[in-house]
Design an enzyme around this catalytic site. Sequence first.
Site, PDB file in Angstrom:
ATOM      1  N   LYS A  13       0.827  -1.217   0.000  1.00 49.56           N
ATOM      2  CA  LYS A  13       0.000   0.000   0.000  1.00 49.56           C
ATOM      3  C   LYS A  13       0.857   1.262   0.000  1.00 49.56           C
ATOM      4  O   LYS A  13       0.620   2.193  -0.767  1.00 49.56           O
ATOM      5  CB  LYS A  13      -0.924   0.019   1.235  1.00 49.56           C
ATOM      6  CG  LYS A  13      -1.812  -1.209   1.360  1.00 49.56           C
ATOM      7  CD  LYS A  13      -2.666  -1.173   2.607  1.00 49.56           C
ATOM      8  CE  LYS A  13      -1.928  -1.290   3.928  1.00 49.56           C
ATOM      9  NZ  LYS A  13      -1.256  -2.603   4.152  1.00 49.56           N
ATOM     10  N   ARG A  87      -9.822   0.001   8.173  1.00 45.43           N
ATOM     11  CA  ARG A  87      -9.177  -1.269   8.478  1.00 45.43           C
ATOM     12  C   ARG A  87     -10.151  -2.265   9.090  1.00 45.43           C
ATOM     13  O   ARG A  87      -9.758  -3.360   9.455  1.00 45.43           O
ATOM     14  CB  ARG A  87      -8.038  -1.015   9.459  1.00 45.43           C
ATOM     15  CG  ARG A  87      -6.685  -1.522   8.990  1.00 45.43           C
ATOM     16  CD  ARG A  87      -5.677  -1.068  10.011  1.00 45.43           C
ATOM     17  NE  ARG A  87      -4.384  -1.644   9.834  1.00 45.43           N
ATOM     18  CZ  ARG A  87      -3.395  -1.092   9.124  1.00 45.43           C
ATOM     19  NH1 ARG A  87      -3.588   0.023   8.471  1.00 45.43           N
ATOM     20  NH2 ARG A  87      -2.229  -1.670   9.074  1.00 45.43           N
ATOM     21  N   ARG A 126      11.544  -5.037   5.462  1.00 48.65           N
ATOM     22  CA  ARG A 126      11.179  -3.632   5.189  1.00 48.65           C
ATOM     23  C   ARG A 126      12.029  -2.661   6.009  1.00 48.65           C
ATOM     24  O   ARG A 126      12.307  -2.889   7.179  1.00 48.65           O
ATOM     25  CB  ARG A 126       9.703  -3.395   5.514  1.00 48.65           C
ATOM     26  CG  ARG A 126       9.336  -1.901   5.439  1.00 48.65           C
ATOM     27  CD  ARG A 126       7.876  -1.675   5.300  1.00 48.65           C
ATOM     28  NE  ARG A 126       7.109  -2.152   6.444  1.00 48.65           N
ATOM     29  CZ  ARG A 126       5.772  -2.147   6.489  1.00 48.65           C
ATOM     30  NH1 ARG A 126       5.077  -1.691   5.453  1.00 48.65           N
ATOM     31  NH2 ARG A 126       5.146  -2.609   7.551  1.00 48.65           N
ATOM     32  N   ARG A 159      11.063  -0.450  11.382  1.00 48.25           N
ATOM     33  CA  ARG A 159       9.977  -0.091  12.295  1.00 48.25           C
ATOM     34  C   ARG A 159       9.938  -1.055  13.474  1.00 48.25           C
ATOM     35  O   ARG A 159      10.199  -2.233  13.322  1.00 48.25           O
ATOM     36  CB  ARG A 159       8.640  -0.167  11.548  1.00 48.25           C
ATOM     37  CG  ARG A 159       8.267   1.108  10.835  1.00 48.25           C
ATOM     38  CD  ARG A 159       7.122   0.945   9.886  1.00 48.25           C
ATOM     39  NE  ARG A 159       5.968   0.196  10.403  1.00 48.25           N
ATOM     40  CZ  ARG A 159       4.848   0.013   9.711  1.00 48.25           C
ATOM     41  NH1 ARG A 159       4.726   0.504   8.484  1.00 48.25           N
ATOM     42  NH2 ARG A 159       3.855  -0.667  10.224  1.00 48.25           N
ATOM     43  N   ARG A 170      -0.069  -8.719  13.909  1.00 52.13           N
ATOM     44  CA  ARG A 170      -0.632  -7.843  12.876  1.00 52.13           C
ATOM     45  C   ARG A 170      -1.327  -8.647  11.783  1.00 52.13           C
ATOM     46  O   ARG A 170      -2.375  -8.254  11.275  1.00 52.13           O
ATOM     47  CB  ARG A 170       0.478  -6.965  12.282  1.00 52.13           C
ATOM     48  CG  ARG A 170       0.928  -5.881  13.261  1.00 52.13           C
ATOM     49  CD  ARG A 170       2.241  -5.263  12.853  1.00 52.13           C
ATOM     50  NE  ARG A 170       2.156  -4.601  11.567  1.00 52.13           N
ATOM     51  CZ  ARG A 170       3.182  -4.474  10.719  1.00 52.13           C
ATOM     52  NH1 ARG A 170       4.358  -4.988  11.024  1.00 52.13           N
ATOM     53  NH2 ARG A 170       3.027  -3.842   9.600  1.00 52.13           N
TER      54      ARG A 170
HETATM   55  P1  ADP Z   1       1.234  -1.620   7.474  1.00 52.53           P
HETATM   56  O1  ADP Z   1       1.402  -0.663   6.320  1.00 52.53           O
HETATM   57  O2  ADP Z   1       2.427  -2.466   7.619  1.00 52.53           O
HETATM   58  O3  ADP Z   1      -0.011  -2.409   7.395  1.00 52.53           O
HETATM   59  P2  ADP Z   1       0.516   0.740   8.971  1.00 52.53           P
HETATM   60  O4  ADP Z   1       1.626   1.716   8.916  1.00 52.53           O
HETATM   61  O5  ADP Z   1      -0.623   0.946   8.053  1.00 52.53           O
HETATM   62  O6  ADP Z   1       1.142  -0.723   8.784  1.00 52.53           O
HETATM   63  O7  ADP Z   1      -0.062   0.646  10.442  1.00 52.53           O
HETATM   64  C1  ADP Z   1       0.769   0.488  11.567  1.00 52.53           C
HETATM   65  C2  ADP Z   1      -0.076   0.365  12.828  1.00 52.53           C
HETATM   66  O8  ADP Z   1      -0.814   1.600  13.009  1.00 52.53           O
HETATM   67  C3  ADP Z   1      -1.150  -0.715  12.810  1.00 52.53           C
HETATM   68  O9  ADP Z   1      -0.644  -1.979  13.209  1.00 52.53           O
HETATM   69  C4  ADP Z   1      -2.160  -0.153  13.810  1.00 52.53           C
HETATM   70  O10 ADP Z   1      -1.722  -0.345  15.150  1.00 52.53           O
HETATM   71  C5  ADP Z   1      -2.111   1.339  13.525  1.00 52.53           C
HETATM   72  N1  ADP Z   1      -3.106   1.734  12.504  1.00 52.53           N
HETATM   73  C6  ADP Z   1      -2.869   2.232  11.275  1.00 52.53           C
HETATM   74  N2  ADP Z   1      -4.016   2.467  10.619  1.00 52.53           N
HETATM   75  C7  ADP Z   1      -5.020   2.112  11.456  1.00 52.53           C
HETATM   76  C8  ADP Z   1      -6.438   2.093  11.367  1.00 52.53           C
HETATM   77  N3  ADP Z   1      -7.084   2.499  10.261  1.00 52.53           N
HETATM   78  N4  ADP Z   1      -7.133   1.644  12.448  1.00 52.53           N
HETATM   79  C9  ADP Z   1      -6.529   1.247  13.563  1.00 52.53           C
HETATM   80  N5  ADP Z   1      -5.197   1.221  13.717  1.00 52.53           N
HETATM   81  C10 ADP Z   1      -4.440   1.649  12.677  1.00 52.53           C
HETATM   82  P1  ADP Z   2       2.194  -1.870   3.196  1.00 52.09           P
HETATM   83  O1  ADP Z   2       2.149  -0.362   3.175  1.00 52.09           O
HETATM   84  O2  ADP Z   2       1.014  -2.483   2.516  1.00 52.09           O
HETATM   85  O3  ADP Z   2       2.418  -2.425   4.563  1.00 52.09           O
HETATM   86  P2  ADP Z   2       4.791  -1.543   1.846  1.00 52.09           P
HETATM   87  O4  ADP Z   2       4.503  -0.729   0.642  1.00 52.09           O
HETATM   88  O5  ADP Z   2       5.416  -0.844   3.006  1.00 52.09           O
HETATM   89  O6  ADP Z   2       3.449  -2.330   2.324  1.00 52.09           O
HETATM   90  O7  ADP Z   2       5.678  -2.784   1.396  1.00 52.09           O
HETATM   91  C1  ADP Z   2       6.173  -3.747   2.331  1.00 52.09           C
HETATM   92  C2  ADP Z   2       7.576  -4.196   1.892  1.00 52.09           C
HETATM   93  O8  ADP Z   2       7.476  -4.934   0.669  1.00 52.09           O
HETATM   94  C3  ADP Z   2       8.539  -3.043   1.621  1.00 52.09           C
HETATM   95  O9  ADP Z   2       9.829  -3.391   2.068  1.00 52.09           O
HETATM   96  C4  ADP Z   2       8.490  -2.871   0.095  1.00 52.09           C
HETATM   97  O10 ADP Z   2       9.732  -2.376  -0.416  1.00 52.09           O
HETATM   98  C5  ADP Z   2       8.221  -4.295  -0.385  1.00 52.09           C
HETATM   99  N1  ADP Z   2       7.368  -4.336  -1.580  1.00 52.09           N
HETATM  100  C6  ADP Z   2       6.301  -3.532  -1.868  1.00 52.09           C
HETATM  101  N2  ADP Z   2       5.749  -3.868  -3.056  1.00 52.09           N
HETATM  102  C7  ADP Z   2       6.484  -4.914  -3.527  1.00 52.09           C
HETATM  103  C8  ADP Z   2       6.405  -5.723  -4.730  1.00 52.09           C
HETATM  104  N3  ADP Z   2       5.447  -5.526  -5.643  1.00 52.09           N
HETATM  105  N4  ADP Z   2       7.306  -6.702  -4.877  1.00 52.09           N
HETATM  106  C9  ADP Z   2       8.260  -6.939  -3.936  1.00 52.09           C
HETATM  107  N5  ADP Z   2       8.388  -6.213  -2.804  1.00 52.09           N
HETATM  108  C10 ADP Z   2       7.516  -5.219  -2.591  1.00 52.09           C
END
Ligand code: ADP
Ligand code: ADP
Length: 212
Positions: A13, A87, A126, A159, A170
């Site tokens: 994302k 979410r 990541r 992170r 998660r």
């Molecule tokens: P990822 O991209 O790896 O899924 P995020 O950066 O989106 O992680 O989210 C990190 C943490 O922030 C989540 O595990 C949760 O604790 C909190 N968080 C983010 N977005 C939301 C949401 N829409 N509702 C509740 N908690 C959230």
């Molecule tokens: P999210 O926001 O959904 O948690 P991220 O965009 O942060 O996901 O991506 C999670 C990890 O996977 C990062 O280290 C990113 O560089 C890698 N990644 C993202 N998209 C791809 C892809 N299409 N192929 C391989 N690795 C990817």
Amino acid sequence: MNLVLFGAPGAGKGTQSERLVRELGMVQISTGDLFRAAIKNKTALGVQAQSYMDKGQLVPDSIVIGMVDEVLANLNGKSFILDGFPRNVAQAEALGKILSQRNLTIGKAIFLEVRKEDLLSRLTGRRVCKSCGAVYHVQSKPAKISGVCDQCGGEVIQRNDDKEDVIATRLKTYEESTEPLRGYYRSSGQYAEVNGAQDAELVFQSVKSLLK
Ligand code: ADP
Ligand code: ADP
Ligand code: ZN
């Protein structure tokens, strides 16, 4: 067109949002990034959110929804991507209400599909820029100079919640709370899905083709 981008942690994302911002000038609304900024600045919001995030649990809906509403109030007509919000179904319902109050709509809710086996290596590998949030991966997308952000020169770190024990929580939270959004958006007619396992550039092309 305004978008919801959703999928499991690690589905891509943030990576796709970064490109949509860069190429199309959209505004990224990442609730995770907003919480991390609040924690860094030691605001009341940050203090409230941190314990949940450290455990890999969702921050309570009321806190998240209020925060998103505030951001939506200050968009000045720009197209936006909701990254990581909603979410769960309760947040999706609340979003519907906030949007209609502000005369805004979501064109598509795009689900990035990635198999669970691939998520773990994406998350453990990541790395992110502490300053601008740019996303890296130790294998598939390393920073040009190790530990230094290509975009802004900031420090590239892992992170806290990208450690294996928190990742497990998660992923479970995702399955229980976020996965049901697929059904929710299918019935609203906004649902679209993209194969998130492809190369990031191909994922981006697929996402872009849905914007037409
Ligand atoms: P990822 O991209 O790896 O899924 P995020 O950066 O989106 O992680 O989210 C990190 C943490 O922030 C989540 O595990 C949760 O604790 C909190 N968080 C983010 N977005 C939301 C949401 N829409 N509702 C509740 N908690 C959230
Ligand atoms: P999210 O926001 O959904 O948690 P991220 O965009 O942060 O996901 O991506 C999670 C990890 O996977 C990062 O280290 C990113 O560089 C890698 N990644 C993202 N998209 C791809 C892809 N299409 N192929 C391989 N690795 C990817
Ligand atoms: Zn940076």
